[in-house]
Design a protein around this motif. Structure first.
Motif, PDB file in Angstrom:
ATOM      1  N   PRO A 224      -1.858  -4.718  -0.481  1.00  0.00           N
ATOM      2  CA  PRO A 224      -1.016  -5.540   0.084  1.00  0.00           C
ATOM      3  C   PRO A 224      -0.256  -5.850  -1.844  1.00  0.00           C
ATOM      4  O   PRO A 224      -0.672  -5.195  -3.264  1.00  0.00           O
ATOM      5  CB  PRO A 224      -1.604  -7.636  -0.366  1.00  0.00           C
ATOM      6  N   LEU A 225       0.866  -6.813  -1.771  1.00  0.00           N
ATOM      7  CA  LEU A 225       1.886  -6.423  -2.536  1.00  0.00           C
ATOM      8  C   LEU A 225       1.010  -8.086  -3.669  1.00  0.00           C
ATOM      9  O   LEU A 225       0.905  -8.928  -3.128  1.00  0.00           O
ATOM     10  CB  LEU A 225       3.550  -7.282  -1.939  1.00  0.00           C
ATOM     11  N   ARG A 226       0.668  -7.938  -4.179  1.00  0.00           N
ATOM     12  CA  ARG A 226       0.453  -8.840  -5.677  1.00  0.00           C
ATOM     13  C   ARG A 226       0.781  -8.642  -6.958  1.00  0.00           C
ATOM     14  O   ARG A 226       1.574  -7.563  -6.987  1.00  0.00           O
ATOM     15  CB  ARG A 226      -1.548  -8.664  -5.980  1.00  0.00           C
ATOM     16  N   HIS A 227       0.867  -9.945  -7.465  1.00  0.00           N
ATOM     17  CA  HIS A 227       2.493  -9.949  -9.228  1.00  0.00           C
ATOM     18  C   HIS A 227       1.555  -8.949  -9.902  1.00  0.00           C
ATOM     19  O   HIS A 227       2.380  -7.887 -10.649  1.00  0.00           O
ATOM     20  CB  HIS A 227       2.848 -11.078  -9.519  1.00  0.00           C
ATOM     21  N   ARG A 228       0.429  -8.137  -9.864  1.00  0.00           N
ATOM     22  CA  ARG A 228       0.107  -7.536 -11.087  1.00  0.00           C
ATOM     23  C   ARG A 228      -0.486  -5.904 -10.253  1.00  0.00           C
ATOM     24  O   ARG A 228      -0.686  -5.525 -11.168  1.00  0.00           O
ATOM     25  CB  ARG A 228      -1.518  -8.017 -12.297  1.00  0.00           C
ATOM     26  N   GLU A 229      -0.545  -6.167  -8.735  1.00  0.00           N
ATOM     27  CA  GLU A 229      -0.956  -4.445  -8.234  1.00  0.00           C
ATOM     28  C   GLU A 229      -0.071  -5.167  -6.998  1.00  0.00           C
ATOM     29  O   GLU A 229       0.189  -5.122  -6.075  1.00  0.00           O
ATOM     30  CB  GLU A 229      -2.673  -4.892  -8.042  1.00  0.00           C
ATOM     31  N   PRO A 230       0.866  -4.488  -7.110  1.00  0.00           N
ATOM     32  CA  PRO A 230       1.875  -4.187  -6.307  1.00  0.00           C
ATOM     33  C   PRO A 230       1.935  -4.115  -4.995  1.00  0.00           C
ATOM     34  O   PRO A 230       2.211  -3.512  -3.873  1.00  0.00           O
ATOM     35  CB  PRO A 230       2.979  -3.489  -6.608  1.00  0.00           C
ATOM     36  N   GLY A 231       0.568  -2.772  -4.671  1.00  0.00           N
ATOM     37  CA  GLY A 231       0.050  -1.381  -3.787  1.00  0.00           C
ATOM     38  C   GLY A 231       1.689  -0.919  -2.839  1.00  0.00           C
ATOM     39  O   GLY A 231       2.521  -1.000  -2.986  1.00  0.00           O
ATOM     40  N   ILE A 232       0.145  -0.879  -1.664  1.00  0.00           N
ATOM     41  CA  ILE A 232       1.437   0.689  -1.324  1.00  0.00           C
ATOM     42  C   ILE A 232       2.737  -0.501  -0.516  1.00  0.00           C
ATOM     43  O   ILE A 232       3.793  -0.105  -0.254  1.00  0.00           O
ATOM     44  CB  ILE A 232       0.847   0.617   0.398  1.00  0.00           C
ATOM     45  N   VAL A 233       3.073  -1.966  -0.170  1.00  0.00           N
ATOM     46  CA  VAL A 233       3.319  -2.882   0.007  1.00  0.00           C
ATOM     47  C   VAL A 233       4.449  -2.715  -0.475  1.00  0.00           C
ATOM     48  O   VAL A 233       5.956  -2.569  -0.849  1.00  0.00           O
ATOM     49  CB  VAL A 233       3.584  -4.525   0.558  1.00  0.00           C
ATOM     50  N   GLY A 234       4.437  -3.081  -2.486  1.00  0.00           N
ATOM     51  CA  GLY A 234       5.687  -2.739  -3.608  1.00  0.00           C
ATOM     52  C   GLY A 234       6.151  -1.818  -3.569  1.00  0.00           C
ATOM     53  O   GLY A 234       7.247  -1.731  -3.326  1.00  0.00           O
ATOM     54  N   ALA A 235       5.380  -0.710  -2.756  1.00  0.00           N
ATOM     55  CA  ALA A 235       5.936   0.972  -3.013  1.00  0.00           C
ATOM     56  C   ALA A 235       6.883   1.475  -2.278  1.00  0.00           C
ATOM     57  O   ALA A 235       8.010   1.721  -2.375  1.00  0.00           O
ATOM     58  CB  ALA A 235       4.910   2.038  -3.417  1.00  0.00           C
ATOM     59  N   ALA A 236       6.213   0.661  -0.798  1.00  0.00           N
ATOM     60  CA  ALA A 236       7.213   0.551   0.477  1.00  0.00           C
ATOM     61  C   ALA A 236       8.623  -0.118  -0.201  1.00  0.00           C
ATOM     62  O   ALA A 236       9.517   0.375  -0.154  1.00  0.00           O
ATOM     63  CB  ALA A 236       7.033   0.550   1.783  1.00  0.00           C
ATOM     64  N   PHE A 237       8.339  -1.287  -1.185  1.00  0.00           N
ATOM     65  CA  PHE A 237       9.946  -1.891  -1.067  1.00  0.00           C
ATOM     66  C   PHE A 237      10.575  -1.065  -2.074  1.00  0.00           C
ATOM     67  O   PHE A 237      11.478  -1.527  -2.451  1.00  0.00           O
ATOM     68  CB  PHE A 237       9.378  -3.217  -1.583  1.00  0.00           C
ATOM     69  N   ASN A 238       9.998  -0.398  -3.022  1.00  0.00           N
ATOM     70  CA  ASN A 238      10.454   0.408  -4.387  1.00  0.00           C
ATOM     71  C   ASN A 238      10.938   1.019  -3.721  1.00  0.00           C
ATOM     72  O   ASN A 238      11.318   2.321  -4.943  1.00  0.00           O
ATOM     73  CB  ASN A 238       9.706   0.112  -4.865  1.00  0.00           C
ATOM     74  N   SER A 239      11.230   1.832  -2.762  1.00  0.00           N
ATOM     75  CA  SER A 239      11.541   3.515  -2.259  1.00  0.00           C
ATOM     76  C   SER A 239      12.579   3.204  -0.993  1.00  0.00           C
ATOM     77  O   SER A 239      12.462   2.127  -0.038  1.00  0.00           O
ATOM     78  CB  SER A 239      10.163   4.173  -1.605  1.00  0.00           C
ATOM     79  N   ASP A 240      13.269   4.419  -0.511  1.00  0.00           N
ATOM     80  CA  ASP A 240      13.906   4.653   0.384  1.00  0.00           C
ATOM     81  C   ASP A 240      12.591   5.163   1.742  1.00  0.00           C
ATOM     82  O   ASP A 240      13.715   5.831   2.675  1.00  0.00           O
ATOM     83  CB  ASP A 240      15.165   4.972   0.486  1.00  0.00           C
ATOM     84  N   ILE A 241      11.077   4.709   2.424  1.00  0.00           N
ATOM     85  CA  ILE A 241      10.641   5.329   3.367  1.00  0.00           C
ATOM     86  C   ILE A 241      11.065   3.754   4.450  1.00  0.00           C
ATOM     87  O   ILE A 241      11.169   3.123   4.216  1.00  0.00           O
ATOM     88  CB  ILE A 241       8.864   5.481   2.670  1.00  0.00           C
ATOM     89  N   TYR A 242      10.831   5.132   5.363  1.00  0.00           N
ATOM     90  CA  TYR A 242      11.152   3.570   6.687  1.00  0.00           C
ATOM     91  C   TYR A 242       9.557   3.474   7.083  1.00  0.00           C
ATOM     92  O   TYR A 242       8.354   3.550   6.323  1.00  0.00           O
ATOM     93  CB  TYR A 242      10.688   5.533   8.125  1.00  0.00           C
ATOM     94  N   CYS A 243       9.627   1.938   7.404  1.00  0.00           N
ATOM     95  CA  CYS A 243       8.598   1.331   7.694  1.00  0.00           C
ATOM     96  C   CYS A 243       8.374   0.618   8.709  1.00  0.00           C
ATOM     97  O   CYS A 243       9.292   0.238   9.345  1.00  0.00           O
ATOM     98  CB  CYS A 243       8.340   0.054   6.446  1.00  0.00           C
ATOM     99  N   GLU A 244       7.082   1.015   9.508  1.00  0.00           N
ATOM    100  CA  GLU A 244       6.966   0.763  11.488  1.00  0.00           C
ATOM    101  C   GLU A 244       6.464  -0.633  10.672  1.00  0.00           C
ATOM    102  O   GLU A 244       6.032  -1.068   9.499  1.00  0.00           O
ATOM    103  CB  GLU A 244       6.007   1.329  10.779  1.00  0.00           C
ATOM    104  N   LEU A 245       6.331  -1.981  12.017  1.00  0.00           N
ATOM    105  CA  LEU A 245       5.707  -2.993  12.450  1.00  0.00           C
ATOM    106  C   LEU A 245       5.614  -3.119  13.307  1.00  0.00           C
ATOM    107  O   LEU A 245       6.748  -3.012  14.448  1.00  0.00           O
ATOM    108  CB  LEU A 245       7.724  -3.922  11.744  1.00  0.00           C
ATOM    109  N   ILE A 246       4.717  -3.971  13.296  1.00  0.00           N
ATOM    110  CA  ILE A 246       4.256  -4.555  14.806  1.00  0.00           C
ATOM    111  C   ILE A 246       5.015  -5.832  14.635  1.00  0.00           C
ATOM    112  O   ILE A 246       4.107  -6.901  13.837  1.00  0.00           O
ATOM    113  CB  ILE A 246       2.824  -4.609  14.627  1.00  0.00           C
TER     114      ILE A 246
END
Length: 383
Positions: A224-246
């Protein structure tokens, strides 16, 4: 020639009124009513009266395991035929049947049938290829996938099916030196999607630089997106990749819809169902990847409470997303039609109502109840 009259035609940038949509297997044109009055005097035209319904591009589900009591892993033409027919009642005209983490033999058997069905004219939505979800995932974030069959990414595993597979979900931290990602990128057109992964922010960013261009059901089964560990969610937000959503409001809180919209923009979100075999059926006991699933209160869960895919339909996903944001209807529809088409490189043929594209069309009312679905000009569902 066929003509849809008296409909509100949803294009990628607008809603058109007082227009007529002409098509055969492909879309011929969108013309004024007055032009149509002249045309029908000289042409033999089959008229479909939309009666003020929305006339929308058909939806494309790039992540669906099953529906109507069948699963893509059943490995039969009957299973895909049934799924294909059932999902047209939700406006779906094309889909990627999605595999699970199971034995190599089971996955290959399923892919063989998907390959066969890509070349068949099914009685419903078109099989556009396959989405391979696993077995190259992380045990920590396996979700409803079976741990016994999880393995390290291996190019030789998918190479025989490189012309069938359109998307493969993987955990890039399990891919040593990104060898798998590099080989897939060099030798195929397969879209690589980060999912069921324990990758750190840094690992995720590196994997995007190497070739990951998609995120599987964002927020679910990933760091998940945490303030000290942005994780995959942070990387998705900081890139132009497509994101699936349920967008069933169960997998992801509806308040998050606006957050992802602000971070990713309306052109990088893909609405999916992740539906399993209990989709479009009543509550009860079902199965996913060899595991018992309890379907109740609009959700599907393993016996330990883990979410096991969904029973969402794509028309409801569009409705849910639109109702919880300020999007216009054509912008929400794009997330289930044009965006998925772009993500797998078929947007020149499908994904929007445009001259020369396949006549993949669905008609629905103001509450997104589907009344009619057309695939490549053929009427496959009528309520």
């Amino acid at each position: 020639m066929k003509a849809i009259i008296n409909g509100k035609i949803i294009t990628k940038n607008d809603v058109l009124y007082e227009k007529v949509l002409l098509f055969n297997e492909k879309i011929i044109d969108i013309i004024n009513k007055s032009e149509f009055e002249i045309l029908k005097k000289s042409e033999n035209v089959e008229i479909i009266d939309a009666k003020d319904l929305y006339v929308s591009p058909g939806f494309i589900d790039v992540h669906i395991h099953g529906s109507g009591g069948y699963d893509a892993m059943d490995g039969t033409v009957e299973a895909l035929e049934t799924i294909s027919k059932v999902i047209t009642q939700n406006g779906v005209t094309g889909f990627l049947p999605t595999t699970m983490t199971m034995s190599k033999e089971k996955i290959y058997s399923a892919l063989d049938v998907m390959k066969q069905c890509m070349n068949l004219q099914l009685h419903g939505a078109k099989v556009l290829g396959a989405h391979v979800e696993g077995p190259f995932i992380n045990k920590k974030y396996k979700g409803a996938q079976k741990e016994d069959y999880i393995k390290k990414p291996e190019y030789s595993f998918i190479e025989p099916y490189k012309n069938v597979v359109k998307i493969i979900t993987l955990a890039p931290e399990e891919d040593e030196n990104f060898d798998f990602i590099s080989k897939v990128k060099q030798n195929t057109n397969i879209v690589m999607s980060i999912g069921h992964s324990d990758a750190s922010y840094e690992q995720a960013v590196d994997s995007v630089e190497k070739g990951i261009s998609h995120a599987t059901h964002l927020f679910n089964a990933m760091t998940p997106l945490r303030h000290r560990e942005p994780g995959i969610v942070g990387a998705a937000f900081n890139s132009d990749i497509y994101c699936e959503l349920i967008a069933d409001t169960i997998h992801v809180h509806p308040a998050v819809f606006n957050i992802i919209l602000k971070e990713k923009g309306k052109e990088k979100i893909i609405l999916i169902t992740d539906s399993m075999r209990a989709g479009c059926l009543r509550d009860g006991v079902s199965e996913l990847g060899g595991q018992k699933v309890i379907v109740k209160n609009n959700s599907a869960r393993l016996e330990d409470g883990t979410l096991a895919g969904s029973i969402l339909t794509l028309n409801r996903a569009v409705k849910n997303f639109m109702e919880n944001t300020d999007l216009k209807i054509y912008e929400a529809v794009n997330m289930a039609s044009l965006n998925p088409a772009k993500s797998i490189g078929i947007d020149k043929e499908r994904g929007s109502i445009e001259k020369g594209k396949y006549a993949d069309i669905t008609l629905f009312d103001n509450d997104f109840n589907v009344k009619n679905t057309i695939v490549e000009g053929r009427n496959v569902f009528k309520a």
